[in-house]
Design a protein around this motif. Sequence first.
Motif, PDB file in Angstrom:
ATOM      1  N   LEU A 121       0.825  -1.206   0.000  1.00  0.00           N
ATOM      2  CA  LEU A 121       0.000   0.000   0.000  1.00  0.00           C
ATOM      3  C   LEU A 121       0.863   1.260   0.000  1.00  0.00           C
ATOM      4  N   PRO A 122       0.367   2.356  -0.576  1.00  0.00           N
ATOM      5  CA  PRO A 122       1.087   3.628  -0.442  1.00  0.00           C
ATOM      6  C   PRO A 122       1.335   3.964   1.029  1.00  0.00           C
ATOM      7  N   LEU A 123       2.534   4.435   1.329  1.00  0.00           N
ATOM      8  CA  LEU A 123       2.911   4.826   2.685  1.00  0.00           C
ATOM      9  C   LEU A 123       3.283   6.300   2.682  1.00  0.00           C
ATOM     10  N   MET A 124       2.562   7.079   3.483  1.00  0.00           N
ATOM     11  CA  MET A 124       2.887   8.491   3.650  1.00  0.00           C
ATOM     12  C   MET A 124       3.600   8.672   4.981  1.00  0.00           C
ATOM     13  N   VAL A 125       4.746   9.351   4.936  1.00  0.00           N
ATOM     14  CA  VAL A 125       5.563   9.552   6.136  1.00  0.00           C
ATOM     15  C   VAL A 125       5.680  11.039   6.423  1.00  0.00           C
ATOM     16  N   HIS A 126       5.207  11.427   7.605  1.00  0.00           N
ATOM     17  CA  HIS A 126       5.311  12.808   8.090  1.00  0.00           C
ATOM     18  C   HIS A 126       6.717  13.029   8.624  1.00  0.00           C
ATOM     19  N   ILE A 127       7.364  14.124   8.187  1.00  0.00           N
ATOM     20  CA  ILE A 127       8.671  14.479   8.733  1.00  0.00           C
ATOM     21  C   ILE A 127       8.543  15.799   9.498  1.00  0.00           C
ATOM     22  N   GLY A 128       9.300  15.900  10.574  1.00  0.00           N
ATOM     23  CA  GLY A 128       9.288  17.103  11.407  1.00  0.00           C
ATOM     24  C   GLY A 128      10.584  17.180  12.180  1.00  0.00           C
ATOM     25  N   ASN A 129      10.494  17.540  13.452  1.00  0.00           N
ATOM     26  CA  ASN A 129      11.704  17.635  14.259  1.00  0.00           C
ATOM     27  C   ASN A 129      12.288  16.257  14.539  1.00  0.00           C
ATOM     28  N   ASN A 130      13.632  16.219  14.624  1.00  0.00           N
ATOM     29  CA  ASN A 130      14.293  14.956  14.919  1.00  0.00           C
ATOM     30  C   ASN A 130      14.586  14.848  16.421  1.00  0.00           C
ATOM     31  N   PRO A 131      14.862  13.612  16.908  1.00  0.00           N
ATOM     32  CA  PRO A 131      14.947  12.360  16.148  1.00  0.00           C
ATOM     33  C   PRO A 131      13.572  11.765  15.823  1.00  0.00           C
ATOM     34  N   PRO A 132      13.504  10.880  14.802  1.00  0.00           N
ATOM     35  CA  PRO A 132      14.609  10.375  13.994  1.00  0.00           C
ATOM     36  C   PRO A 132      15.065  11.392  12.959  1.00  0.00           C
ATOM     37  N   ASP A 133      16.315  11.258  12.545  1.00  0.00           N
ATOM     38  CA  ASP A 133      16.868  12.156  11.550  1.00  0.00           C
ATOM     39  C   ASP A 133      16.303  11.836  10.170  1.00  0.00           C
ATOM     40  N   LEU A 134      16.139  12.846   9.359  1.00  0.00           N
ATOM     41  CA  LEU A 134      15.577  12.652   8.020  1.00  0.00           C
ATOM     42  C   LEU A 134      16.403  11.678   7.192  1.00  0.00           C
ATOM     43  N   ASP A 135      17.705  11.668   7.392  1.00  0.00           N
ATOM     44  CA  ASP A 135      18.545  10.723   6.643  1.00  0.00           C
ATOM     45  C   ASP A 135      18.140   9.283   6.951  1.00  0.00           C
ATOM     46  N   GLU A 136      17.879   8.994   8.230  1.00  0.00           N
ATOM     47  CA  GLU A 136      17.426   7.642   8.616  1.00  0.00           C
ATOM     48  C   GLU A 136      16.099   7.312   7.957  1.00  0.00           C
ATOM     49  N   ILE A 137      15.205   8.278   7.943  1.00  0.00           N
ATOM     50  CA  ILE A 137      13.878   8.059   7.361  1.00  0.00           C
ATOM     51  C   ILE A 137      14.001   7.803   5.867  1.00  0.00           C
ATOM     52  N   ALA A 138      14.718   8.675   5.180  1.00  0.00           N
ATOM     53  CA  ALA A 138      14.816   8.586   3.723  1.00  0.00           C
ATOM     54  C   ALA A 138      15.409   7.261   3.275  1.00  0.00           C
ATOM     55  N   GLU A 139      16.382   6.755   4.027  1.00  0.00           N
ATOM     56  CA  GLU A 139      17.050   5.509   3.640  1.00  0.00           C
ATOM     57  C   GLU A 139      16.119   4.311   3.654  1.00  0.00           C
ATOM     58  N   LEU A 140      15.043   4.390   4.426  1.00  0.00           N
ATOM     59  CA  LEU A 140      14.102   3.270   4.509  1.00  0.00           C
ATOM     60  C   LEU A 140      13.012   3.322   3.445  1.00  0.00           C
ATOM     61  N   LEU A 141      12.905   4.424   2.738  1.00  0.00           N
ATOM     62  CA  LEU A 141      11.778   4.600   1.822  1.00  0.00           C
ATOM     63  C   LEU A 141      12.126   4.156   0.405  1.00  0.00           C
ATOM     64  N   GLY A 142      11.099   3.634  -0.278  1.00  0.00           N
ATOM     65  CA  GLY A 142      11.297   3.133  -1.630  1.00  0.00           C
ATOM     66  C   GLY A 142      10.260   3.672  -2.585  1.00  0.00           C
ATOM     67  N   GLN A 143      10.237   3.122  -3.770  1.00  0.00           N
ATOM     68  CA  GLN A 143       9.375   3.613  -4.842  1.00  0.00           C
ATOM     69  C   GLN A 143       7.911   3.709  -4.394  1.00  0.00           C
ATOM     70  N   GLY A 144       7.329   4.890  -4.619  1.00  0.00           N
ATOM     71  CA  GLY A 144       5.930   5.113  -4.291  1.00  0.00           C
ATOM     72  C   GLY A 144       5.677   5.624  -2.896  1.00  0.00           C
ATOM     73  N   ASP A 145       6.648   5.506  -2.004  1.00  0.00           N
ATOM     74  CA  ASP A 145       6.479   6.074  -0.662  1.00  0.00           C
ATOM     75  C   ASP A 145       6.448   7.590  -0.761  1.00  0.00           C
ATOM     76  N   ILE A 146       5.772   8.227   0.187  1.00  0.00           N
ATOM     77  CA  ILE A 146       5.513   9.667   0.127  1.00  0.00           C
ATOM     78  C   ILE A 146       6.078  10.361   1.361  1.00  0.00           C
ATOM     79  N   ILE A 147       6.935  11.350   1.149  1.00  0.00           N
ATOM     80  CA  ILE A 147       7.388  12.225   2.233  1.00  0.00           C
ATOM     81  C   ILE A 147       6.474  13.437   2.244  1.00  0.00           C
ATOM     82  N   THR A 148       5.722  13.626   3.328  1.00  0.00           N
ATOM     83  CA  THR A 148       4.870  14.805   3.424  1.00  0.00           C
ATOM     84  C   THR A 148       5.512  15.847   4.329  1.00  0.00           C
ATOM     85  N   HIS A 149       5.096  17.101   4.182  1.00  0.00           N
ATOM     86  CA  HIS A 149       5.733  18.275   4.799  1.00  0.00           C
ATOM     87  C   HIS A 149       7.113  18.502   4.183  1.00  0.00           C
ATOM     88  N   CYS A 150       7.199  18.304   2.867  1.00  0.00           N
ATOM     89  CA  CYS A 150       8.516  18.278   2.220  1.00  0.00           C
ATOM     90  C   CYS A 150       9.225  19.630   2.221  1.00  0.00           C
TER      91      CYS A 150
END
Length: 377
Positions: A179-208
């Motif tokens: 299923l599509p996965l939307m991931v909210h990013i904001g203050n760390n932790p976790p760090d955005l680098d950690e988050i981005a490394e886990l995401l693949g095709q079709g995943d969505i970073i919101t609050h970009c």
Amino acid sequence: MFDLIIRRARLADGSLTTIAIHDGKIAALGEPQWQATQEIDLAGRYWLSAGWIDSHVHCYPKSPIYHDEADRIGVETGVTTVVDAGSTGADDVDDFYQLTRTANTQVHALLNIARTGIVTQNELADMQQIDKASVRAAVQRLPGFIIGIKARMSSSVVGANGIQPLIGAKEIQQENGNLPLMVHIGNNPPDLDEIAELLGQGDIITHCYNGKPNRILTPAGELRASVAKAIKRGVRLDVGHGSASFSFEVARVAIAQGILPHTISSDIYCRNRLNGPVYTLAHVMSKFFSVGMTLPQIIACVTRHAAEGLRLHNKGKLAVGFDADLTLFDLSEAACVFTDSEGKSEAGEKQLVPLAAMVKGKWFITDEGKKHHVFDL
């Protein structure tokens, strides 16, 4: 004989077209001399697009924190489809589904991986909230309503759990048909680098384009390497403006480098609708003229791109066989002022004015549409 023909509608690229509607679907496109029960001639004066899709809203009326009414943020503002981004989890999604059945706006849900949804600000601070069996059962019960999952990955939400909830979200995703996965990013932790490394095709970073330290740009204003790699893998960027997650400066610097959003969404709920800085999806869309985007690019973000990213297969395009979901709008070229989530204001010269929304062949006129006397229905 068609139900409706709309003649000389102006598209985002400036061209004119004629659209025939029948049984809630787009039946034909072009310029021949068709006949229909009803005809409207826009004479090139107003713009028409596929129905606007707001891919990040909060409209579960019973939510104690982020709530609104679907039609207030939907057809009343020119939006034909809204996607609630994690207000409910497995515990409340059935109630949410039932409430939306009376809405004129089409409503879908991204299910929060926490079974309670957002009843507190830290729903992922307790890993016991992530109940994979409950998610699976909910997805199986409501396959047309639940179209993806949502994980809010900022420090105030995850507490001491860091990246672990996202690892759980990826497992849930893989166990439920990717299923599509939307991931909210904001203050760390976790760090955005950690988050981005886990995401693949079709995943969505919101609050970009948020302006927080844990954002997509480095202090030097360059795109983080981890985000650049994620985008190359097919990760999508969603605006998710909201009360605290959009910076003019970040958006302008990113867009100047070609880092455009795949989708423009509002993250709207009652308070930022009434008090700003969101107000409506149209208001959020209008801000992107000021940071370097064109009308065709902006419209694509709330139509074709939104439908493709959330796998709404019969929406997002003016094409034969697609749902007759349309948005009729004007483009006001007058001085205006916009404010971002950082409290910074920008002068603008263009503003989108939604006049009407059509959902599966049925018109809903906005307040502005009534003022314009666009057509007598």
